[in-house]
Design an enzyme around this catalytic site. Sequence first.
Site, PDB file in Angstrom:
ATOM      1  N   HIS A   1      -4.061   0.465   8.573  1.00  0.00           N
ATOM      2  CA  HIS A   1      -4.489   0.289   7.182  1.00  0.00           C
ATOM      3  C   HIS A   1      -5.965  -0.075   7.127  1.00  0.00           C
ATOM      4  O   HIS A   1      -6.362  -1.146   7.575  1.00  0.00           O
ATOM      5  CB  HIS A   1      -3.674  -0.794   6.459  1.00  0.00           C
TER       6      HIS A   1
ATOM      7  N   HIS B   1      -9.425  14.108   2.253  1.00  0.00           N
ATOM      8  CA  HIS B   1      -8.836  15.288   1.625  1.00  0.00           C
ATOM      9  C   HIS B   1      -9.301  16.516   2.405  1.00  0.00           C
ATOM     10  O   HIS B   1     -10.498  16.656   2.700  1.00  0.00           O
ATOM     11  CB  HIS B   1      -9.329  15.450   0.180  1.00  0.00           C
TER      12      HIS B   1
ATOM     13  N   HIS C   1      -6.096   3.244   0.716  1.00  0.00           N
ATOM     14  CA  HIS C   1      -5.843   3.408   2.153  1.00  0.00           C
ATOM     15  C   HIS C   1      -6.657   4.647   2.510  1.00  0.00           C
ATOM     16  O   HIS C   1      -6.408   5.730   1.953  1.00  0.00           O
ATOM     17  CB  HIS C   1      -4.342   3.607   2.411  1.00  0.00           C
TER      18      HIS C   1
ATOM     19  N   CYS D   1       0.833  -1.203   0.000  1.00  0.00           N
ATOM     20  CA  CYS D   1       0.000   0.000   0.000  1.00  0.00           C
ATOM     21  C   CYS D   1       0.874   1.262   0.000  1.00  0.00           C
ATOM     22  O   CYS D   1       1.768   1.414   0.847  1.00  0.00           O
ATOM     23  CB  CYS D   1      -0.908  -0.034   1.232  1.00  0.00           C
TER      24      CYS D   1
ATOM     25  N   HIS E   1      -8.372   7.904   3.252  1.00  0.00           N
ATOM     26  CA  HIS E   1      -7.801   9.244   3.415  1.00  0.00           C
ATOM     27  C   HIS E   1      -8.878  10.297   3.285  1.00  0.00           C
ATOM     28  O   HIS E   1      -9.784  10.174   2.471  1.00  0.00           O
ATOM     29  CB  HIS E   1      -6.663   9.493   2.421  1.00  0.00           C
TER      30      HIS E   1
ATOM     31  N   CYS F   1       0.753   3.155   3.303  1.00  0.00           N
ATOM     32  CA  CYS F   1       1.462   2.437   4.368  1.00  0.00           C
ATOM     33  C   CYS F   1       2.970   2.633   4.193  1.00  0.00           C
ATOM     34  O   CYS F   1       3.694   2.821   5.172  1.00  0.00           O
ATOM     35  CB  CYS F   1       1.101   0.954   4.367  1.00  0.00           C
TER      36      CYS F   1
HETATM   37  P1  AMP Z   1      -8.096   9.468  -4.263  1.00  0.00           P
HETATM   38  O1  AMP Z   1      -7.717   8.040  -3.948  1.00  0.00           O
HETATM   39  O2  AMP Z   1      -8.756   9.642  -5.592  1.00  0.00           O
HETATM   40  O3  AMP Z   1      -8.915  10.110  -3.169  1.00  0.00           O
HETATM   41  O4  AMP Z   1      -6.794  10.340  -4.388  1.00  0.00           O
HETATM   42  C1  AMP Z   1      -5.537   9.965  -3.953  1.00  0.00           C
HETATM   43  C2  AMP Z   1      -4.749  11.235  -3.757  1.00  0.00           C
HETATM   44  O5  AMP Z   1      -3.450  10.870  -3.318  1.00  0.00           O
HETATM   45  C3  AMP Z   1      -4.589  12.108  -5.012  1.00  0.00           C
HETATM   46  O6  AMP Z   1      -5.084  13.423  -4.740  1.00  0.00           O
HETATM   47  C4  AMP Z   1      -3.079  12.086  -5.257  1.00  0.00           C
HETATM   48  O7  AMP Z   1      -2.589  13.305  -5.780  1.00  0.00           O
HETATM   49  C5  AMP Z   1      -2.538  11.777  -3.878  1.00  0.00           C
HETATM   50  N1  AMP Z   1      -1.224  11.132  -3.863  1.00  0.00           N
HETATM   51  C6  AMP Z   1      -0.846  10.036  -4.564  1.00  0.00           C
HETATM   52  N2  AMP Z   1       0.421   9.700  -4.264  1.00  0.00           N
HETATM   53  C7  AMP Z   1       0.847  10.589  -3.343  1.00  0.00           C
HETATM   54  C8  AMP Z   1       2.082  10.797  -2.645  1.00  0.00           C
HETATM   55  N3  AMP Z   1       3.138   9.998  -2.819  1.00  0.00           N
HETATM   56  N4  AMP Z   1       2.176  11.832  -1.776  1.00  0.00           N
HETATM   57  C9  AMP Z   1       1.127  12.653  -1.594  1.00  0.00           C
HETATM   58  N5  AMP Z   1      -0.067  12.516  -2.220  1.00  0.00           N
HETATM   59  C10 AMP Z   1      -0.199  11.515  -3.086  1.00  0.00           C
HETATM   60 ZN    ZN Z   2      -2.229   1.187   3.755  1.00  0.00          ZN
END
Ligand code: AMP
Ligand code: ZN
Length: 110
Positions: A46, A101, A97, A4, A99, A7
């Site tokens: 996770h 925003h 995972h 992940c 999150h 993770c």
């Molecule tokens: P979502 O799963 O559509 O809610 O979005 C995943 C979010 O993770 C997107 O806004 C990406 O820009 C962000 N993202 C992906 N990889 C990374 C990373 N390595 N560091 C920070 N943000 C990330």
């Molecule tokens: Zn995870």
Amino acid sequence: MSDCLFCKLIEGAIPSQQVYSDDKVLVFKDIKPKAAVHLLLIPRKHIASLVEVTPEDDELMAYMLRLLPTLARQQGLDTGFRTVINTGPGGGQIVYHLHFHLLGGPDLGD
Ligand code: AMP
Ligand code: ZN
């Protein structure tokens, strides 16, 4: 080592721009910001998505929700902020995972 992405980020295996960290959560800047302020708040545990949240996670979910206004205030978002949780393929979730925003700043749009 987990497969992940977030993770790996928690483990420090990939870098991130951390804003806040404690024993339950991590907060970092989104790599492709869609607003002047665009943070991601994730649990250290996770959990793949909102669908996988169980009653066992109630305390953690409440903790995360209550952290959002504090983070927003620290980012100077005095007039408000937006919280988004993309869930599943139909909800546009890309990283599996959980999150939250946290978005804010001028020109946030509708
Ligand atoms: P979502 O799963 O559509 O809610 O979005 C995943 C979010 O993770 C997107 O806004 C990406 O820009 C962000 N993202 C992906 N990889 C990374 C990373 N390595 N560091 C920070 N943000 C990330
Ligand atoms: Zn995870």
